[in-house]
Design a protein around this motif. Structure first.
Motif, PDB file in Angstrom:
ATOM      1  N   GLY A  31     -22.679  50.909  -6.065  1.00  0.00           N
ATOM      2  CA  GLY A  31     -21.719  51.940  -5.667  1.00  0.00           C
ATOM      3  C   GLY A  31     -20.430  51.445  -5.052  1.00  0.00           C
ATOM      4  O   GLY A  31     -19.347  51.775  -5.511  1.00  0.00           O
ATOM      5  N   ASN A  32     -20.534  50.639  -4.004  1.00  0.00           N
ATOM      6  CA  ASN A  32     -19.313  50.249  -3.289  1.00  0.00           C
ATOM      7  C   ASN A  32     -18.423  49.304  -4.077  1.00  0.00           C
ATOM      8  O   ASN A  32     -17.196  49.413  -4.030  1.00  0.00           O
ATOM      9  N   THR A  33     -19.025  48.374  -4.795  1.00  0.00           N
ATOM     10  CA  THR A  33     -18.206  47.476  -5.618  1.00  0.00           C
ATOM     11  C   THR A  33     -17.444  48.278  -6.668  1.00  0.00           C
ATOM     12  O   THR A  33     -16.259  48.024  -6.924  1.00  0.00           O
ATOM     13  N   ALA A  41     -26.455  39.404  -1.739  1.00  0.00           N
ATOM     14  CA  ALA A  41     -26.329  38.208  -0.891  1.00  0.00           C
ATOM     15  C   ALA A  41     -24.967  37.525  -0.937  1.00  0.00           C
ATOM     16  O   ALA A  41     -24.812  36.403  -0.462  1.00  0.00           O
ATOM     17  N   ALA A  46     -27.454  51.011  -1.484  1.00  0.00           N
ATOM     18  CA  ALA A  46     -26.483  49.904  -1.629  1.00  0.00           C
ATOM     19  C   ALA A  46     -27.189  48.563  -1.748  1.00  0.00           C
ATOM     20  O   ALA A  46     -26.695  47.650  -2.418  1.00  0.00           O
ATOM     21  N   ALA A  67     -27.399  51.404   4.387  1.00  0.00           N
ATOM     22  CA  ALA A  67     -27.479  49.942   4.202  1.00  0.00           C
ATOM     23  C   ALA A  67     -26.850  49.203   5.371  1.00  0.00           C
ATOM     24  O   ALA A  67     -27.345  48.157   5.800  1.00  0.00           O
TER      25      ALA A  67
HETATM   26  C1  AN7 Z   1     -22.662  49.041   2.271  1.00  0.00           C
HETATM   27  O1  AN7 Z   1     -21.659  47.722  -4.483  1.00  0.00           O
HETATM   28  O2  AN7 Z   1     -24.040  45.246  -4.287  1.00  0.00           O
HETATM   29  O3  AN7 Z   1     -25.410  41.187   0.063  1.00  0.00           O
HETATM   30  O4  AN7 Z   1     -22.774  46.786  -6.090  1.00  0.00           O
HETATM   31  O5  AN7 Z   1     -22.543  48.311  -0.453  1.00  0.00           O
HETATM   32  O6  AN7 Z   1     -22.977  41.084  -0.482  1.00  0.00           O
HETATM   33  O7  AN7 Z   1     -24.535  42.415  -1.890  1.00  0.00           O
HETATM   34  C2  AN7 Z   1     -23.224  46.553  -2.511  1.00  0.00           C
HETATM   35  C3  AN7 Z   1     -23.769  45.861  -1.483  1.00  0.00           C
HETATM   36  C4  AN7 Z   1     -24.355  45.800   2.175  1.00  0.00           C
HETATM   37  C5  AN7 Z   1     -24.919  44.137   0.495  1.00  0.00           C
HETATM   38  N1  AN7 Z   1     -23.827  46.953   2.586  1.00  0.00           N
HETATM   39  O8  AN7 Z   1     -23.950  43.138   0.390  1.00  0.00           O
HETATM   40  C6  AN7 Z   1     -22.524  46.940  -4.875  1.00  0.00           C
HETATM   41  C7  AN7 Z   1     -23.321  46.162  -3.896  1.00  0.00           C
HETATM   42  C8  AN7 Z   1     -23.229  47.784   1.736  1.00  0.00           C
HETATM   43  C9  AN7 Z   1     -23.148  47.459   0.373  1.00  0.00           C
HETATM   44  C10 AN7 Z   1     -24.316  45.427   0.852  1.00  0.00           C
HETATM   45  C11 AN7 Z   1     -23.731  46.258  -0.078  1.00  0.00           C
HETATM   46  P1  AN7 Z   1     -24.220  41.878  -0.547  1.00  0.00           P
END
Ligand code: AN7
Length: 356
Positions: free
Chosen positions: A85-87, A189, A240, A289
Motif C-alpha cells: 500500500g504505502n510504496t 526489511a 503493511a 504496522a
Molecule cells: C507503514 O508499501 O512494503 O521493512 O509495499 O508501509 O522497509 O518493508 C510497506 C512497508 C512498515 C515495513 N511500516 O517496512 C509496501 C511496504 C509501514 C509500511 C513497513 C511498511 P519495510
C-alpha cells in the motif's frame, strides 16, 4: 526556502549529481516527538520519529524521491512496484509529479483504503492480483527484467539510499548523537537496513560517536526472519507488514547482529494495544504496522531486556520509528472504537449523552 526535501538537505550522502532532475515533494524533516508515557513505562528517554507526516503519509517518500529522480535522469518513462500500500501511494505521487507512468501490483483485498485511494487518485494503473505481496513482488521483478519500466521497490538501491536519511535526521535532531536504541517495524526489511546504513555513514564520518542497538519487530503471523523460514501465507491485521519473504532479509539480519540487537515478534493484539495507547495517551495516530515498534519495545520492557542491556548506560535514549499515518487505514480505527451515538437535536438529549 528553508527545506526542499532530503536530496537538497543530504545531497553529499546521496548518489545524485548536478544533472539529476530532483523530483521532490519536500519529504523528510519529520518531527522527533518526545514520548512521556513510554519514557515513564520503560525508564528510558523515548522519542517517536513521526514518519507519517511525510507528504504521502509514510516513510516511503524518502526513498521514492531518490528512486524517481534517478529513474527520470536515466530517461525512463514508467515505473512499477508491488506494494502492501504505502510504496504504491508514494510511487504514484512522485510519478505524477515527474510526469512518468506508474504501474502498481497489490494483493487483492489486503491494502488499506487510504493507500488505495492515493494510488488511484494520482493516476497509477493499479492491478490487484489474486495472491499476496511476495507473489506480486516476484511478478514485478520479472516484468522489470524484460520491459522498459523501472522497478521502484526497495530492491532498487536508490530507495534505501533515500531512506537512510531518516537516520541522519534522528542524529541531527538529537543534537549530533545517535540514540542508544532504535526500534522499527520490519516487513520487506528495507527500512531497518536503510537506517543501519545511515547510522553507519554518520559514524564513519565521525558526525556521531556511536551507533544504536537495532530492534526490529515483525507481526507474529508474518515473521519469517524470527522464525528463520519463508512464511507462505503471512497473516496479520497490520497489512503493511504482511510479508512472508522479505527482499532485504540478509541485510536486516546484518543490522541486528552487527548492532547487538534483536528482531522479535509482536502479536496482533499487542500491535492494537500499542496503536490505541499512542492515540489515547500521546495524541499520535499511526497505522497498525507502525505501532509494531512500540508494541515491541513494550514487550522487551516487560521481559527486563533494557535493564539487562543497560547496566552501563545512563539516561539511555530510544527512538521508535512510526512509519505511517493512522489515516491510511480508517477502517481499522473505526473497528477499534465504539461507534458514535446518534441522539435527537436537542440540548437535553445531547447533555445526557455527553455525561459531563
Ligand atoms: C507503514 O508499501 O512494503 O521493512 O509495499 O508501509 O522497509 O518493508 C510497506 C512497508 C512498515 C515495513 N511500516 O517496512 C509496501 C511496504 C509501514 C509500511 C513497513 C511498511 P519495510
Amino acid at each position: 526556502m528553508s527545506w526542499a526535501g532530503i536530496i537538497d538537505k543530504y545531497r553529499e550522502f546521496l548518489p545524485v549529481s548536478s544533472k539529476t532532475p530532483v523530483v521532490t515533494l519536500n519529504e523528510g524533516n519529520t518531527p522527533l516527538v518526545p514520548s512521556p508515557v513510554l519514557s515513564d513505562r520503560l525508564g528510558l528517554e523515548v522519542y517517536l520519529k513521526y514518519e507519517g507526516l511525510n507528504p504521502t503519509g509514510s516513510f516511503k517518500d524518502r526513498g521514492m524521491t531518490v528512486a524517481v529522480s534517478k529513474a527520470k535522469e536515466s530517461g525512463a518513462s514508467a515505473i512499477i512496484c508491488a506494494s502492501t500500500g504505502n510504496t504504491s501511494a508514494s510511487a504514484a505521487a512522485y510519478a505524477a509529479r515527474a510526469g512518468l507512468r506508474c504501474v502498481v501490483l497489490i494483493p487483492k483485498g489486503a491494502v488499506a483504503q487510504g493507500k488505495l485511494s492515493q494510488a488511484l487518485i494520482h493516476g497509477a494503473r493499479v492491478i490487484a492480483i489474486d495472491g499476496n505481496f511476495d507473489q506480486a513482488l516476484m511478478m514485478v521483478r520479472r516484468i522489470a527484467q524484460t520491459e522498459a519500466i523501472t522497478l521502484v521497490n526497495s530492491v532498487n538501491p536508490y530507495r534505501l539510499e533515500g531512506q537512510k536519511t531518516g537516520a541522519f535526521e534522528v542524529c541531527d535532531q538529537l543534537g549530533g548523537k545517535a540514540p542508544d536504541f532504535h526500534a522499527i517495524p520490519v516487513g520487506n526489511a528495507g527500512n531497518i537496513s536503510a537506517y543501519w546504513m545511515g547510522y553507519g555513514e554518520y559514524y564513519e564520518k565521525k558526525i556521531v560517536g556511536s551507533k544504536p542497538v537495532m530492534l526490529g519487530f515483525q507481526a507474529e503471523g508474518a515473521a519469517p526472519i524470527v522464525k528463520k523460514k519463508i512464511i507462505k501465507d503471512p497473516r496479520t491485521i497490520a497489512t503493511a507488514i504482511r510479508i512472508g519473504n522479505p527482499a532485504s532479509w540478509k541485510s536486516a539480519e546484518n543490522a541486528r547482529d552487527s548492532s547487538g540487537g534483536v528482531i522479535d515478534t509482536v502479536t496482533d493484539k499487542e500491535i492494537l494495544e500499542a496503536y490505541k495507547l499512542l492515540a489515547d495517551k500521546e495524541g499520535i495516530f499511526v497505522e497498525p504496522a507502525s505501532a509494531a515498534s512500540v508494541a515491541g519495545v513494550l514487550k522487551l520492557g516487560r521481559t527486563g531486556y533494557f535493564e539487562k542491556k543497560l547496566k552501563s548506560m545512563k539516561r539511555a535514549t530510544l527512538v521508535c520509528v512510526l512509519t505511517g499515518h493512522g489515516l491510511k487505514d480508517p477502517d481499522r480505527a473505526i473497528a477499534s472504537v465504539k461507534k458514535p451515538k446518534t441522539v435527537a437535536a436537542n440540548l437535553n438529549a445531547i447533555l445526557k449523552a455527553v455525561k459531563l
